[in-house]
Write a protein that holds these residues in place. Structure first.
Motif, PDB file in Angstrom:
ATOM      1  N   LYS A 192     105.176  16.424 -91.310  1.00 17.18           N
ATOM      2  CA  LYS A 192     106.494  15.814 -91.294  1.00 17.18           C
ATOM      3  C   LYS A 192     106.716  15.109 -89.965  1.00 17.18           C
ATOM      4  CE  LYS A 192     109.745  18.427 -92.891  1.00 17.18           C
ATOM      5  NZ  LYS A 192     110.781  19.496 -92.976  1.00 17.18           N
ATOM      6  N   GLU A 193     107.471  14.002 -89.989  1.00 17.34           N
ATOM      7  CA  GLU A 193     107.871  13.288 -88.786  1.00 17.34           C
ATOM      8  C   GLU A 193     109.366  13.493 -88.597  1.00 17.34           C
ATOM      9  OE1 GLU A 193     107.932   8.681 -87.694  1.00 17.34           O
ATOM     10  OE2 GLU A 193     105.872   9.461 -87.778  1.00 17.34           O
ATOM     11  N   ILE A 194     109.773  13.972 -87.419  1.00 15.01           N
ATOM     12  CA  ILE A 194     111.174  14.298 -87.164  1.00 15.01           C
ATOM     13  C   ILE A 194     111.718  13.387 -86.080  1.00 15.01           C
ATOM     14  CG2 ILE A 194     112.805  16.143 -86.627  1.00 15.01           C
ATOM     15  CD1 ILE A 194     109.379  17.302 -87.259  1.00 15.01           C
ATOM     16  N   HIS A 195     112.898  12.794 -86.325  1.00 17.41           N
ATOM     17  CA  HIS A 195     113.544  11.904 -85.369  1.00 17.41           C
ATOM     18  C   HIS A 195     114.877  12.496 -84.917  1.00 17.41           C
ATOM     19  CE1 HIS A 195     110.901   8.290 -85.781  1.00 17.41           C
ATOM     20  NE2 HIS A 195     110.593   8.921 -86.905  1.00 17.41           N
ATOM     21  N   ASP A 196     115.431  11.932 -83.855  1.00 19.81           N
ATOM     22  CA  ASP A 196     116.683  12.420 -83.282  1.00 19.81           C
ATOM     23  C   ASP A 196     117.801  12.318 -84.314  1.00 19.81           C
ATOM     24  OD1 ASP A 196     118.725  13.224 -81.671  1.00 19.81           O
ATOM     25  OD2 ASP A 196     118.710  11.449 -80.378  1.00 19.81           O
ATOM     26  N   SER A 197     118.546  13.415 -84.477  1.00 19.82           N
ATOM     27  CA  SER A 197     119.648  13.434 -85.435  1.00 19.82           C
ATOM     28  C   SER A 197     120.883  12.729 -84.904  1.00 19.82           C
ATOM     29  CB  SER A 197     120.008  14.888 -85.772  1.00 19.82           C
ATOM     30  OG  SER A 197     120.454  15.562 -84.596  1.00 19.82           O
TER      31      SER A 197
END
Length: 312
Positions: A192-197
């Motif tokens: 998974k790739e997670i970005h700033d919320s």
């Protein structure tokens, strides 16, 4: 006098028209002989390399049958491949290698390899029957690669247990960044790739429903399970002109990138102490057996040595 003036004016007009026709013909010939330069898209594989890696620069959608391929390096040095020249396989010891399909390989990236690489591809005229010049395609890419040596990741707590929450925070880089994201690759196969919320980190009292979330450049995982164990990597881009007052993201030439990764190991509560206790018990048992064995050998040892011992 008026008639002569009109005749002179007519002659000047005829001369102007003849010269305009001549210039138009010359311009038309030049346009036929030199084709317009079109853009090529150049990509790098991998997209975000690190120092010491090898990289491939590839110009996309080049038509088959080019007659000349020329790469210009940041140093200004040119590497040329001509179609009518005999192609020889690349020397394995070379750092920069030009391939037959016009791709360029750079081995063992160093800081001096940073900069703009430009490729110029020349193809024969599309229609041989027309007196047009060769088709020229040009593309470029600014090569930069990440600094993996300065950035570090702090994991809190360092040895998380099942059911706990964990926070991963990068350090050793500027506080402000243009881009920051994480990649999760667990042992259970999740990628998974997670970005700033874009949200503020929740307080301890707040209900944390989401399993994994990024706040700024910190990664938060809630209610850990053993399936969360795996590799967690971070990629950060920072503009080199942050303090210049310019707004917006910088160009590729002004970007520094950072990468790092860490291994997360989630264990069950008490499993570590249980293993430690089992190790102590196993060691004690082995020691007692060794001691018992040595005691059982004492009579035999005395029996062997008794003939040689002096009588009291």
């Amino acid at each position: 006098m008026q008639f002569e003036h009109q005749e002179t004016h007519s002659d000047l007009l005829d001369l102007f028209m003849k010269r305009a026709s001549m210039f138009s013909c010359i311009l038309s010939c030049l346009l036929q002989l030199v084709s317009a330069q079109e853009n090529l898209t150049v990509v790098s594989v991998p997209e975000n390399p690190i120092e010491g890696q090898s990289i491939l620069l590839h110009a996309k959608n080049i038509r088959q049958g080019f007659v000349r391929c020329e790469w210009t390096q940041p140093s200004g040095e040119n590497i040329v491949l001509v179609s009518d020249a005999k192609f020889t396989p690349a020397d394995a010891s070379k750092v920069v290698v030009l391939h037959q399909n016009c791709s360029l390989t750079i081995k063992n990236l160093r800081s001096t390899d940073r900069g703009r690489y430009t490729v110029k591809v020349t193809l024969p005229p599309a229609k041989q029957q027309e007196p047009t010049g060769p088709e020229i395609y040009i593309g470029s890419i600014f090569l930069t690669f990440c600094d993996e040596k300065q950035i570090r990741i702090r994991v809190e707590p360092p040895n998380p247990l099942v059911g706990q929450n964990v926070k991963m925070t990068p350090g050793g880089m500027p506080a402000k960044n243009d881009l920051c994201f994480w990649k999760q690759k667990t042992k259970s196969g999740v990628q998974k790739e997670i970005h700033d919320s874009g949200e503020e980190p929740p307080n301890k009292e707040q209900n944390q429903q989401q399993k994994i979330k990024q706040y700024g450049c910190s990664l938060h995982l809630n209610q850990l399970t053993e399936a969360d164990s795996g590799n967690y990597s971070i990629y950060v881009e920072v503009s080199s002109d942050q303090n210049s007052g310019r707004e917006g993201k910088g160009t590729r030439e002004q970007i520094m990138c950072y990468r790092s990764q860490t291994q997360l190991i989630v264990t069950r509560s008490g499993s570590a102490s249980l293993k430690y206790s089992a190790g102590i018990m196993a060691g004690a048992l082995l020691g007692s057996l060794t001691w018992a064995s040595s005691l059982s050998l004492l009579p035999l040892l005395f029996g062997v040595l008794s003939p040689f011992s002096p009588e009291c």
